[in-house]
Design a protein around this motif. Structure first.
Motif, PDB file in Angstrom:
ATOM      1  N   CYS A  24      -3.599  -8.241 -11.965  1.00  0.00           N
ATOM      2  CA  CYS A  24      -2.223  -8.699 -11.822  1.00  0.00           C
ATOM      3  C   CYS A  24      -2.145  -9.888 -10.870  1.00  0.00           C
ATOM      4  CB  CYS A  24      -1.321  -7.560 -11.338  1.00  0.00           C
ATOM      5  SG  CYS A  24      -1.638  -7.051  -9.633  1.00  0.00           S
ATOM      6  N   CYS A  63      -5.386  -2.020  -8.922  1.00  0.00           N
ATOM      7  CA  CYS A  63      -4.228  -1.387  -8.274  1.00  0.00           C
ATOM      8  C   CYS A  63      -3.433  -0.504  -9.235  1.00  0.00           C
ATOM      9  CB  CYS A  63      -3.313  -2.448  -7.666  1.00  0.00           C
ATOM     10  SG  CYS A  63      -2.399  -3.409  -8.880  1.00  0.00           S
ATOM     11  N   ASP A  80      -3.807  -3.193 -14.536  1.00  0.00           N
ATOM     12  CA  ASP A  80      -4.721  -3.724 -13.539  1.00  0.00           C
ATOM     13  C   ASP A  80      -5.709  -2.623 -13.146  1.00  0.00           C
ATOM     14  OD1 ASP A  80      -5.880  -4.409 -11.044  1.00  0.00           O
ATOM     15  OD2 ASP A  80      -4.274  -5.835 -10.697  1.00  0.00           O
ATOM     16  N   CYS A 127      -6.004  -8.853  -6.183  1.00  0.00           N
ATOM     17  CA  CYS A 127      -6.622  -7.678  -6.787  1.00  0.00           C
ATOM     18  C   CYS A 127      -8.000  -8.035  -7.341  1.00  0.00           C
ATOM     19  CB  CYS A 127      -5.730  -7.132  -7.905  1.00  0.00           C
ATOM     20  SG  CYS A 127      -4.328  -6.200  -7.274  1.00  0.00           S
TER      21      CYS A 127
HETATM   22 ZN   LIG Z   1      -3.115  -5.504  -8.976  1.00  0.00          ZN
END
Ligand SMILES: [Zn+2]
Length: 88
Positions: free
Chosen positions: A71, A49, A46, A75
């Motif tokens: 993800c 994050c 991702d 996000c």
């Molecule tokens: Zn994420």
């Protein structure tokens, strides 16, 4: 006669592969690379994050001509917010 049997076998295998390919495609986002069904299990990172997750579970976003995978929708939304406040 033997050639006919061989041809039927090849057609049957091709038919099964095509079915598997079609059902695999409809369940997940289009995947670059080979057409093996196992490619769905690849882990991606991702960009927001930094977490790793199965590609098939990713939330896709087209950004600056590239397709990014996140993800979760949280996000993705955070990434959109961060990248939409930079001028134009
Ligand atoms: Zn994420």
């Amino acid at each position: 006669m033997f050639r006919l049997i061989a041809f039927a076998l090849i057609a049957y295998v091709a038919y099964r592969l095509a079915r598997r390919w079609i059902s695999g495609r409809s369940r997940s986002t289009p995947v670059n690379g080979t057409d093996l069904g196992r490619i769905d299990d690849v882990m991606v990172k991702d960009p927001q994050c930094g977490a790793y997750f199965p590609r098939r579970d990713g939330v896709a976003l087209r950004h600056a001509g590239r397709e990014l995978l996140f993800c979760s929708r949280d996000c993705r939304d955070r990434f959109i917010t961060d990248n939409s406040n930079t001028g134009e």
